[in-house]
Enzyme design. Structure first.
Site, PDB file in Angstrom:
ATOM      1  NE  ARG A 270      32.960  -6.187 -27.286  1.00 41.58           N
ATOM      2  CZ  ARG A 270      33.024  -7.183 -26.407  1.00 41.58           C
ATOM      3  NH1 ARG A 270      31.920  -7.714 -25.930  1.00 41.58           N
ATOM      4  NH2 ARG A 270      34.183  -7.639 -26.002  1.00 41.58           N
ATOM      5  CG  ASP A 271      35.615   1.673 -25.351  1.00 35.66           C
ATOM      6  OD1 ASP A 271      34.626   2.259 -24.852  1.00 35.66           O
ATOM      7  OD2 ASP A 271      36.777   1.785 -24.904  1.00 35.66           O
ATOM      8  CG  LEU A 272      32.709   2.815 -31.949  1.00 35.32           C
ATOM      9  CD1 LEU A 272      31.563   2.625 -32.941  1.00 35.32           C
ATOM     10  CD2 LEU A 272      33.980   3.241 -32.668  1.00 35.32           C
TER      11      LEU A 272
END
Length: 261
Positions: A146-148
């Site tokens: 969720r935070d690539l």
């Protein structure tokens, strides 16, 4: 925000020396890097080997949700370190009763400073490692990142890429998968505490479902973020760039990105 450590400060860390199986428990603080939830310090042992020491921001220590998120990240990070494509967390130690994680130091920093200069072979080899690591994590534990973004892809001295920063990771529940969750159990790890309608992530690389705060987000959100990274490598910038967060979000939701060719 209180500064924990200072450049050239000597730290005596017998617990860490024991975990690393090295003779001296003396470490020197070399550099400091601030992140979203925590501060990362580069520390060096008596043999000259560097490590990354991460600790939560001091102003978040009294925030119950932030502490929960930080502790969950540490547990996830240790669990996923079994995968070669995940930045290895070597140990969790306490310094002045504050949990800290020690990981391998990546000599070439992160992809954010390298992405525009990476040749095709290096870039696509890196993406293959990252995708393989994310698939391993999802197949075994049903967790998405969720935070690539380029800043969360670390590069070692041999130009190998690693996924880092699991602070926004989410365990996909059996109901969200639409079938029974037969993945291996993660002891003590529960679904990430966010309310429906709350955005988490980095807006330049966030999927539409992230931006809308939808409750049924799944691995396709990470695929979208990877697409944004690949677009940036091809064009020199993410697919949607604007003066405000709202304008960038609107681009993701309602606008097709400019064609690469």
């Amino acid at each position: 925000m209180i500064e924990y450590f200072y450049p050239n400060q000597e730290l005596i860390l017998p617990e860490l020396a024991g975990h690393l199986d090295i003779g001296s428990d003396k470490f020197i603080v070399v550099q400091r890097f601030d992140g979203g939830m925590g501060t990362c310090y580069r520390i060096v042992d008596a043999q000259g080997t560097s490590y990354a020491l991460k600790v939560i921001h001091s102003d978040l220590l009294l925030d119950e949700k932030s502490i929960y998120r930080y502790n969950e990240e540490l547990k996830l990070w240790l669990t996923f370190s079994a995968c070669d494509g995940v930045a290895e967390a070597k140990s969790i130690i306490k310094i002045n009763e504050i949990p800290c994680v020690v990981s391998s130091w990546m000599e070439n920093g992160d992809m954010s400073t390298l992405i525009t200069d990476m040749n095709p072979r290096t870039f696509y080899t890196s993406m293959d490692r990252i995708i393989t690591a994310l698939k391993w994590v999802y197949d075994n534990y049903k967790v998405i990142h969720r935070d690539l973004k380029p800043g969360n892809i670390l590069i070692d001295k041999d130009n190998k890429a690693y996924v880092a920063d699991w602070g926004l990771a989410k365990l996909i529940s059996a109901s969200e998968q639409g079938k029974k969750n037969d993945s291996r159990e993660l002891a003590g790890i529960t679904p990430y505490l966010t309310q429906q309608g709350t955005f988490v992530g980095t807006v330049l690389y966030a999927s539409p479902e992230q931006l809308l705060g939808l409750p049924n987000i799944d691995f396709r959100s990470d695929i979208y973020s990877l697409g944004c990274i690949m677009y940036q490598w091809e064009t020199g910038k993410p697919p949607f760039v604007a003066k405000t967060i709202q304008e960038i979000a609107s681009g993701h939701l309602y606008t097709k990105p400019s064609k690469i060719g």
